[in-house]
Write an enzyme that holds these catalytic residues in place. Structure first.
Site, PDB file in Angstrom:
ATOM      1  N   GLU A 209      22.305   2.711 -10.850  1.00  0.00           N
ATOM      2  CA  GLU A 209      22.292   3.156  -9.459  1.00  0.00           C
ATOM      3  C   GLU A 209      21.505   2.163  -8.614  1.00  0.00           C
ATOM      4  O   GLU A 209      20.367   1.825  -8.932  1.00  0.00           O
ATOM      5  CB  GLU A 209      21.670   4.549  -9.354  1.00  0.00           C
TER       6      GLU A 209
ATOM      7  N   ASN B  71      17.596  10.166 -11.127  1.00  0.00           N
ATOM      8  CA  ASN B  71      18.649  11.180 -11.120  1.00  0.00           C
ATOM      9  C   ASN B  71      19.046  11.379 -12.581  1.00  0.00           C
ATOM     10  O   ASN B  71      19.976  10.774 -13.083  1.00  0.00           O
ATOM     11  CB  ASN B  71      19.838  10.731 -10.261  1.00  0.00           C
TER      12      ASN B  71
ATOM     13  N   LYS C  12      11.967  13.399 -10.739  1.00  0.00           N
ATOM     14  CA  LYS C  12      12.482  13.616  -9.388  1.00  0.00           C
ATOM     15  C   LYS C  12      12.963  15.058  -9.345  1.00  0.00           C
ATOM     16  O   LYS C  12      13.868  15.429 -10.097  1.00  0.00           O
ATOM     17  CB  LYS C  12      13.632  12.658  -9.078  1.00  0.00           C
TER      18      LYS C  12
ATOM     19  N   GLU D 175      17.492  15.563  -3.019  1.00  0.00           N
ATOM     20  CA  GLU D 175      18.866  15.063  -3.089  1.00  0.00           C
ATOM     21  C   GLU D 175      19.686  15.773  -4.168  1.00  0.00           C
ATOM     22  O   GLU D 175      20.452  15.164  -4.901  1.00  0.00           O
ATOM     23  CB  GLU D 175      18.873  13.546  -3.327  1.00  0.00           C
TER      24      GLU D 175
ATOM     25  N   ARG E  92      12.701  14.158   8.830  1.00  0.00           N
ATOM     26  CA  ARG E  92      12.629  13.797   7.408  1.00  0.00           C
ATOM     27  C   ARG E  92      11.346  13.038   7.077  1.00  0.00           C
ATOM     28  O   ARG E  92      10.819  13.132   5.966  1.00  0.00           O
ATOM     29  CB  ARG E  92      13.862  12.969   7.044  1.00  0.00           C
TER      30      ARG E  92
ATOM     31  N   ASP F 239      12.664   5.618   3.234  1.00  0.00           N
ATOM     32  CA  ASP F 239      13.346   5.248   1.990  1.00  0.00           C
ATOM     33  C   ASP F 239      13.517   3.746   1.871  1.00  0.00           C
ATOM     34  O   ASP F 239      14.623   3.234   2.066  1.00  0.00           O
ATOM     35  CB  ASP F 239      14.715   5.950   1.930  1.00  0.00           C
TER      36      ASP F 239
ATOM     37  N   GLU G 160       5.214   3.403  -5.289  1.00  0.00           N
ATOM     38  CA  GLU G 160       6.576   3.104  -5.713  1.00  0.00           C
ATOM     39  C   GLU G 160       7.194   2.138  -4.714  1.00  0.00           C
ATOM     40  O   GLU G 160       7.377   2.462  -3.545  1.00  0.00           O
ATOM     41  CB  GLU G 160       7.425   4.379  -5.800  1.00  0.00           C
TER      42      GLU G 160
ATOM     43  N   GLU H  39      18.433  -2.491  -2.150  1.00  0.00           N
ATOM     44  CA  GLU H  39      19.389  -1.493  -1.680  1.00  0.00           C
ATOM     45  C   GLU H  39      19.635  -1.594  -0.176  1.00  0.00           C
ATOM     46  O   GLU H  39      20.763  -1.411   0.292  1.00  0.00           O
ATOM     47  CB  GLU H  39      18.869  -0.102  -2.042  1.00  0.00           C
TER      48      GLU H  39
ATOM     49  N   HIS I 249      17.265   2.602   8.790  1.00  0.00           N
ATOM     50  CA  HIS I 249      18.321   3.478   8.250  1.00  0.00           C
ATOM     51  C   HIS I 249      19.595   3.408   9.090  1.00  0.00           C
ATOM     52  O   HIS I 249      20.218   4.436   9.386  1.00  0.00           O
ATOM     53  CB  HIS I 249      17.808   4.921   8.172  1.00  0.00           C
TER      54      HIS I 249
ATOM     55  N   TRP J 157      21.354  11.808   6.815  1.00  0.00           N
ATOM     56  CA  TRP J 157      22.046  10.687   6.184  1.00  0.00           C
ATOM     57  C   TRP J 157      22.802   9.852   7.230  1.00  0.00           C
ATOM     58  O   TRP J 157      23.447   8.873   6.887  1.00  0.00           O
ATOM     59  CB  TRP J 157      23.031  11.191   5.113  1.00  0.00           C
TER      60      TRP J 157
END
Length: 714
Positions: A182, A225, A302, A306, A351, A380, A402, A408, A536, A558
């Site tokens: 991912e 995930n 996690k 999501e 968010r 993010d 982190e 990404e 974003h 999103w």
């Protein structure tokens, strides 16, 4: 000796076959090409003495012998006798004179992983001592010594003492059991689960060597995930095979725990963390894991984010879930890393605020073997984010960092973006915690609040591509993560300089030029993607390319339009007291700086303010004019990177030169795409022209909106 020689020959054979395709990373032990320095090193380094057959010490002297033999262009023998130029490696238990020489207090300060490299006289001979309290320290010392040689440093009078500032220094692999990755842009997963445990790929060994060389001491093998299957018997055997490879390089394995595993593989009716049967199941499962892997590190989780299951499914909180797992791990010395990346579509809150809202009230309620793993920023992994407000807000709970190495939101493995400036920008941020001005680095290393447990993780950018990271310069971000986790105060320039010299060449013209490119590259990328605090605004789902117009996602947060809020009045997300009031989550001094539009740093302006198009910036230009300047500057700077790289053609190998040249050409095309698409879209709100003198977009906004990428990697 036969055993050692066989290993060394194997490594050299693999090097000669692979050539300069990037496989060797920064562990290129080519013979030093400076004749005078080579002769000096050869005179100073004649043999290695390591009086132990301990596994990790063997790994240290194998690496040292391999490295020296390559760098010096001749074999450096292992022997017990001390002669001039001997490198002595060992522990006080093997070499009792170390205690007298170094002193008990200095040794105590080294802990389990620190090392000393010192030039000494022993039995009338000139000797270089590499020592530590534990085998791990000697291993790290050996790699550090090789780094000195690779970067052409003087070694006549060494007196180096080095200890890691952060205890847990990890890679987080977002690798799935079917070998997809991912947000991975460098090929499939390197974990060949189908052939494990029977087949041990040489790549696993080289992965461990590379991590050990920069002080990384843990790896989370599986995606956050999570898939509960990894916790079953047959898969634990595979994990154990990897753990056995990594062990002698002081690397522990960790796994992601799917919170619903008791239901999915345990056939229980619930995963409620307060249910005694569920607690018993996790304790038994944890015991099983430790039977396979005695030094298992623990779980990364996690939960309730999501769509991932978690304790909130049962009206419990994050502390309830984390503590249940912590209790199962505690008898074995394991830890829980519980991610703070949580946000709910059902919540009307900004968010930005949700992680703080859920975790701040739980400060002090977590077990001692729990760390809360917090992303560097509150959204993010964007090209630029303010530091996360949880840093400085949970003094009773260890927080670990982190970062994301895989790009990404930064052009995938196509764009040259050196991330150490981003990392240090966050580490050096002043949280004004408790009014005393602690930096984020002091929060995560435990010194601010007296925590003994500390950690830093990077989401891995590693895949099956021959050069590991897709883009040759992606390797520098893996390297930077390790070096900054060991010593957060290192300057990005120093880290870049080390990496360039080890990975490419020590030629000054190359080092100076490429270091300049690297140090500028992150800001260049911000300018052509998300200047002035935009965030974003990328394509939906795959996150490839710009799509600030997108508004069809199933969740409001999103959609890029949720974050930039462009309208005829202006641009940006109002997070002040008149907006979402997210700024209330920061300490007063930070809040006051950001809340005032005139004192808010302009590179974060649109994070915190909805700014009128005609707002006068500090340059005297309007917001719209400055936005245009930034986007055009970003493209122009990529072209500068191209011209600078072209001058490097005769200074390095053709293979890597041509690879980077081609990738820079793609980066330039995509920077133009970002610039044109974003400015054309925002222009529909600003209704102002792109300033004279700039090249005009050669495509329409409708053209950019119609672009589709159904097979872009996710």
């Amino acid at each position: 000796m036969k055993k050692w020689t066989g290993i060394i020959i194997g490594i050299f054979l693999s090097v000669s076959v692979l050539g300069e395709n990037g496989y060797r990373l920064w562990l290129r032990y080519n013979t030093i090409d400076n004749a005078a320095l080579l002769q000096q090193y050869r005179q100073q380094l004649t043999s290695i003495s390591c009086p132990s057959d301990n596994g990790r010490l063997i790994a240290a002297h194998e690496e040292l012998q391999t490295g020296l033999s390559g760098l010096l262009g001749k074999k450096v023998p292992l022997q017990m006798a001390v002669i001039n130029g001997t490198i002595m490696m060992g522990l006080p238990s093997h070499l009792p004179f170390i205690r007298t020489l170094v002193g008990e207090s200095t040794l105590a300060g080294l802990g389990n992983e620190g090392f000393i490299i010192r030039t000494i006289r022993r039995d009338g001979k000139n000797v270089i001592l590499i020592a530590g309290n534990k085998e791990a320290g000697v291993l790290y010392g050996a790699f550090h010594f090789l780094r000195l040689l690779q970067t052409h440093q003087p070694i006549q009078q060494l007196n180096i003492i080095s200890t890691p500032k952060i205890q847990l220094r990890l890679l987080n692999h977002w690798d799935n059991l079917n070998r997809t990755v991912e947000r991975g842009y460098a090929g499939n997963s390197i974990w060949d689960w189908q052939r494990l445990p029977g087949y041990i790929d040489q790549r696993y060994i080289d992965y461990a060597r590379a991590n050990a060389s920069i002080g990384i001491n843990g790896t989370v093998l599986t995606n956050v995930n999570a898939n509960a299957m990894i916790l079953t018997e047959s898969w634990l055997q595979k994990v154990a095979a990897l753990a056995s490879v990594f062990r002698k390089y002081n690397i522990k394995v960790y796994l992601t725990a799917r919170f619903s595993a008791p239901v999915e593989i345990g056939k229980l009716k619930t995963a409620d963390p307060l249910d005694p049967e569920v607690q018993r199941w996790w304790k038994e499962k944890t015991n099983e894991i430790y039977r396979h892997i005695p030094d298992f590190g623990g779980f990364l989780v996690k939960a309730n984010s999501e769509g991932q299951p978690g304790p909130q499914n049962y009206q419990r909180n994050h502390a309830d879930g984390a503590n249940m797992l912590a209790d199962a791990l505690a008898p074995h010395g394991g830890i829980v890393m519980w991610r703070a990346f949580v946000y709910s579509n059902e919540s009307p809150e900004d968010r930005f605020k949700q992680a703080y809202n859920e975790f701040k009230p739980l400060d002090g309620q977590f077990r001692k073997n729990v760390l809360i793993q917090v992303k560097n920023g509150p959204i993010d992994f964007q090209p630029r984010e303010p530091f996360h407000p949880l840093f400085g807000a949970m003094p009773k709970t260890p927080l670990m960092m982190e970062y994301q190495l895989t790009q990404e939101y930064m052009g995938f493995a196509t764009h040259l973006v050196y991330l150490a400036p981003l990392f240090t920008e966050v580490l050096n941020a002043d949280t004004h915690s408790k009014g005393s001005g602690y930096t984020v680095a002091e929060i995560i290393d435990g010194s601010a609040d007296g925590h003994s447990l500390s950690g830093m993780a990077g989401v891995s950018n590693i895949g099956s591509d021959i050069n590991w990271t897709g883009h040759p310069f992606g390797q520098s971000n893996w390297y930077s993560l390790g070096r900054l986790a060991w010593e957060p105060s290192l300057a990005p320039a120093q880290v870049a300089n080390e990496w360039i010299r080890q990975t490419f060449t020590n030629k000054k013209a190359f080092v100076d030029t490429v270091q300049q490119i690297m140090l500028a590259s992150r800001e260049i990328m911000v300018n052509y993607m998300t200047p002035l605090g935009l965030h974003h605004i990328m394509g939906y789902g795959h996150h490839y390319g710009p799509a600030p117009w997108y508004d069809k996602a199933p969740r409001a947060d999103w959609n890029p339009v949720y974050f930039h809020k462009a309208d005829s009045a202006g641009l940006g997300f109002n997070r002040t007291a008149t907006g979402s009031n997210a700024l209330a989550q920061y300490q007063p001094a930070v809040r006051q700086q950001y809340e005032n539009i005139n004192t808010c740093p302009e590179d974060l302006l649109l994070w915190f303010h909805h700014v009128p198009w005609d707002h006068k910036m500090r340059s005297g230009k309007t917001l719209w004019e400055t936005l245009c300047d930034k986007y055009y500057s970003g493209v122009d700077s990529v072209r500068w990177m191209q011209r600078s790289w072209d001058r490097m053609k005769d200074l390095i190998d053709a293979e890597r030169f041509n690879e980077v040249k081609q990738l820079l050409a793609i980066q330039e095309q995509e920077a133009v795409w970002w610039r044109n698409a974003c400015l054309l879209y925002f222009q529909t709100f600003s209704r102002r022209p792109i300033p004279a003198g700039y090249e005009k977009p050669d495509k329409t906004l409708d053209y950019y909106k119609a672009l589709s990428f159904p097979y872009a990697p996710h």
